[in-house]
Design an enzyme around this catalytic site. Structure first.
Site, short mmCIF file in Angstrom:
data_model
loop_
_atom_site.label_atom_id
_atom_site.label_comp_id
_atom_site.label_asym_id
_atom_site.label_seq_id
_atom_site.Cartn_x
_atom_site.Cartn_y
_atom_site.Cartn_z
CE1 TYR A 145 -3.12 3.11 1.08
CE2 TYR A 145 -1.63 3.33 2.95
CZ TYR A 145 -2.66 3.84 2.16
OH TYR A 145 -3.21 5.07 2.45
P1 NAD Z 1 -12.08 5.43 1.93
O1 NAD Z 1 -11.91 4.03 1.44
O2 NAD Z 1 -13.11 5.69 2.95
O3 NAD Z 1 -12.31 6.39 0.67
C1 NAD Z 1 -11.70 6.18 -0.57
C2 NAD Z 1 -12.78 6.23 -1.65
O4 NAD Z 1 -12.15 6.12 -2.92
C3 NAD Z 1 -13.78 5.08 -1.55
O5 NAD Z 1 -15.11 5.57 -1.38
C4 NAD Z 1 -13.61 4.33 -2.85
O6 NAD Z 1 -14.80 3.78 -3.37
C5 NAD Z 1 -13.03 5.40 -3.76
N1 NAD Z 1 -12.30 4.80 -4.89
C6 NAD Z 1 -11.30 3.90 -4.82
N2 NAD Z 1 -10.91 3.54 -6.05
C7 NAD Z 1 -11.69 4.24 -6.92
C8 NAD Z 1 -11.79 4.28 -8.33
N3 NAD Z 1 -11.03 3.51 -9.10
N4 NAD Z 1 -12.70 5.11 -8.90
C9 NAD Z 1 -13.50 5.87 -8.11
N5 NAD Z 1 -13.48 5.85 -6.77
C10 NAD Z 1 -12.58 5.05 -6.18
O7 NAD Z 1 -10.64 5.91 2.45
P2 NAD Z 1 -10.25 7.18 3.34
O8 NAD Z 1 -9.80 6.69 4.66
O9 NAD Z 1 -11.29 8.23 3.23
O10 NAD Z 1 -8.94 7.65 2.56
C11 NAD Z 1 -9.02 8.63 1.51
C12 NAD Z 1 -7.63 8.79 0.91
O11 NAD Z 1 -6.71 9.22 1.90
C13 NAD Z 1 -7.06 7.50 0.31
O12 NAD Z 1 -6.35 7.86 -0.86
C14 NAD Z 1 -6.10 7.01 1.39
O13 NAD Z 1 -5.05 6.26 0.84
C15 NAD Z 1 -5.60 8.31 1.97
N6 NAD Z 1 -5.18 8.24 3.37
C16 NAD Z 1 -6.08 7.93 4.34
C17 NAD Z 1 -5.67 7.91 5.68
C18 NAD Z 1 -6.61 7.57 6.80
O14 NAD Z 1 -6.14 7.53 7.95
N7 NAD Z 1 -7.90 7.36 6.56
C19 NAD Z 1 -4.34 8.22 6.00
C20 NAD Z 1 -3.45 8.49 4.96
C21 NAD Z 1 -3.89 8.54 3.65
C1 UGA Z 2 -4.05 4.33 8.57
C2 UGA Z 2 -4.96 4.15 7.35
O1 UGA Z 2 -5.71 2.95 7.48
C3 UGA Z 2 -4.17 4.11 6.06
O2 UGA Z 2 -5.07 4.15 4.98
C4 UGA Z 2 -3.28 5.32 6.04
O3 UGA Z 2 -2.55 5.42 4.89
C5 UGA Z 2 -2.38 5.36 7.25
O4 UGA Z 2 -3.22 5.43 8.41
C6 UGA Z 2 -1.49 6.58 7.26
O5 UGA Z 2 -1.37 7.25 8.29
O6 UGA Z 2 -0.91 6.86 6.24
P1 UGA Z 2 -2.88 2.68 10.20
O7 UGA Z 2 -1.96 3.61 10.89
O8 UGA Z 2 -2.50 1.26 10.05
O9 UGA Z 2 -3.25 3.16 8.75
O10 UGA Z 2 -4.26 2.88 10.98
P2 UGA Z 2 -5.26 1.85 11.64
O11 UGA Z 2 -5.80 0.95 10.60
O12 UGA Z 2 -6.21 2.62 12.44
O13 UGA Z 2 -4.28 1.01 12.61
C7 UGA Z 2 -3.55 1.64 13.67
C8 UGA Z 2 -2.85 0.54 14.46
O14 UGA Z 2 -3.84 -0.25 15.09
C9 UGA Z 2 -2.02 -0.41 13.60
O15 UGA Z 2 -0.85 -0.73 14.27
C10 UGA Z 2 -2.91 -1.64 13.47
O16 UGA Z 2 -2.20 -2.85 13.33
C11 UGA Z 2 -3.66 -1.62 14.78
N1 UGA Z 2 -4.98 -2.29 14.72
C12 UGA Z 2 -5.87 -2.02 13.73
C13 UGA Z 2 -5.30 -3.19 15.71
O17 UGA Z 2 -4.49 -3.46 16.62
N2 UGA Z 2 -6.53 -3.80 15.69
C14 UGA Z 2 -7.44 -3.53 14.70
O18 UGA Z 2 -8.56 -4.12 14.74
C15 UGA Z 2 -7.11 -2.63 13.70
#
Ligand code: NAD
Ligand code: UGA
Length: 315
Positions: A145
């Site tokens: 990822y």
């Molecule tokens: P999310 O899965 O809730 O939202 C992503 C959306 O993108 C989904 O609704 C999905 O259907 C859409 N999507 C994916 N592929 C697509 C495609 N081919 N065409 C059209 N739509 C498409 O995820 P999120 O947590 O809201 O994350 C949003 C963005 O931020 C992502 O790019 C993710 O990698 C990035 N990000 C998220 C976090 C986090 O903590 N949530 C942290 C770092 C980066």
């Molecule tokens: C999150 C998002 O899911 C990613 O999409 C994003 O890119 C990333 O943040 C980011 O900061 O860039 P992550 O930090 O793994 O990734 O966030 P969580 O999925 O909330 O996990 C946080 C920690 O909790 C991880 O160590 C994971 O292993 C742990 N975890 C998660 C558990 O122990 N139990 C669970 O049920 C889920």
């Protein structure tokens, strides 16, 4: 235009833009009719007169018509999640995070869209010793990822570096975003839900891993600032520089629900880093950004929204 509008961060971003009087073209491949999480995320948007929802897959749809009059593209669509990226879904990560990004970026540059803000990730830094990561630090993505997120941001920046590219690109490295409507695979959602339902909370590893948790509306504020600030192309961290362990999250949960939380430890997952921590200096100086919501307050808001959703489901 907001891509990924039916997702967690994208739906909050669209809501905030609409509240500011901006017309939003919201694109996502999921729609409210077939996907429950998307339906919940889209509730605050779909009645709004300035919201134009488009169900389309950015891997193969016609992109240029979507961008024709856009002042800015917020490209948040992507396949998120560190742990599943080792599995058979990797092709979807590549197609959605890299190939679809290339299509959006190419179209934005060709049509002269002035600004593209692309969602990158703290995961590009890979394992660190927990000291704050600066944007200029070496990147060592530790999961498939993270590799795709690094590729996506660098791809957009490579376009932006061309002398003939009219589009300024800002890649935001979000640090673990939380708050209402957080994705169901993420830790805080799972911990709060299990605790409320009296189920065991599963922690991967010993729970000492630390994250720079970012409240979703703080992430949204940085994202909007990235579209309007007078800056050149580059990468900016979106994280406070303050970290908490998963055990801290469990502790906050216990205090919020007012009873003990049963937890079970299991194996660490590959690609899961021991700590993330942002150096927020660039966000502060370039975007004028500072987070407003701390972990305890944000978790209380997330719990409130989960409880309301739970009660609605029971009616
Ligand atoms: P999310 O899965 O809730 O939202 C992503 C959306 O993108 C989904 O609704 C999905 O259907 C859409 N999507 C994916 N592929 C697509 C495609 N081919 N065409 C059209 N739509 C498409 O995820 P999120 O947590 O809201 O994350 C949003 C963005 O931020 C992502 O790019 C993710 O990698 C990035 N990000 C998220 C976090 C986090 O903590 N949530 C942290 C770092 C980066
Ligand atoms: C999150 C998002 O899911 C990613 O999409 C994003 O890119 C990333 O943040 C980011 O900061 O860039 P992550 O930090 O793994 O990734 O966030 P969580 O999925 O909330 O996990 C946080 C920690 O909790 C991880 O160590 C994971 O292993 C742990 N975890 C998660 C558990 O122990 N139990 C669970 O049920 C889920």
């Amino acid at each position: 235009m907001v891509t990924g509008v039916a997702g967690f961060i994208g739906s909050h971003l669209a809501e905030a833009l609409l509240e500011r009087g901006v017309t939003v073209i919201g694109v996502d491949r999921r729609n409210a009719e077939t996907d429950r999480a998307a339906a919940i995320n889209l509730v605050p948007l779909h009645q709004h007169p300035s919201f134009i929802p488009i169900t389309a897959d950015l891997r193969n749809c016609a992109v240029e018509p979507l961008l024709l009059d856009a002042d800015a593209v917020f490209h948040l669509a992507g396949v998120p999640g560190v742990r599943p990226s080792w599995g058979p879904q990797f092709g979807d990560y590549v197609a959605c995070n890299i190939l679809a990004t290339q299509r959006i970026m190419q179209a934005a540059a060709r049509l002269g869209v002035p600004r593209l803000v692309v969602a990158s990730s703290s995961s590009v830094y890979g394992p660190t010793d927990g000291t704050p990561s600066k944007e200029s630090d070496p990147v060592r993505p530790a999961s498939p990822y993270a590799v795709t997120k690094l590729a996506a941001e660098q791809l957009c920046l490579a376009h932006a570096a061309r002398p003939d590219c009219p589009t300024i690109v800002v890649a935001l490295r979000y640090f673990t975003v939380f708050g209402p409507r957080q994705r169901e695979d993420m830790a805080i959602h799972r911990i709060l839900t299990a605790a409320v339902e009296g189920r065991t909370v599963h922690l991967y590893g010993d729970g000492t891993q630390r994250r720079d948790f970012t409240y979703v509306l703080d992430a949204v504020a940085a994202t909007i600032a990235a579209a309007t600030a007078s800056i050149t192309s580059g990468v900016i961290n979106v994280g406070a520089g303050t970290t908490f362990s998963l055990l801290d999250v469990v502790d906050h949960t216990r205090r919020l629900i007012g009873r003990p939380v049963i937890r079970e430890l299991s194996a660490t997952h590959s690609g899961d880093v021991p700590a993330t921590c942002a150096d927020p200096t660039a966000a502060r100086s370039l975007l004028g950004w500072a987070p407003a919501v701390d972990l305890a307050t944000g978790m209380a808001k997330q719990l409130e929204s989960l409880t309301a959703a739970h009660q609605n489901a029971m009616v």
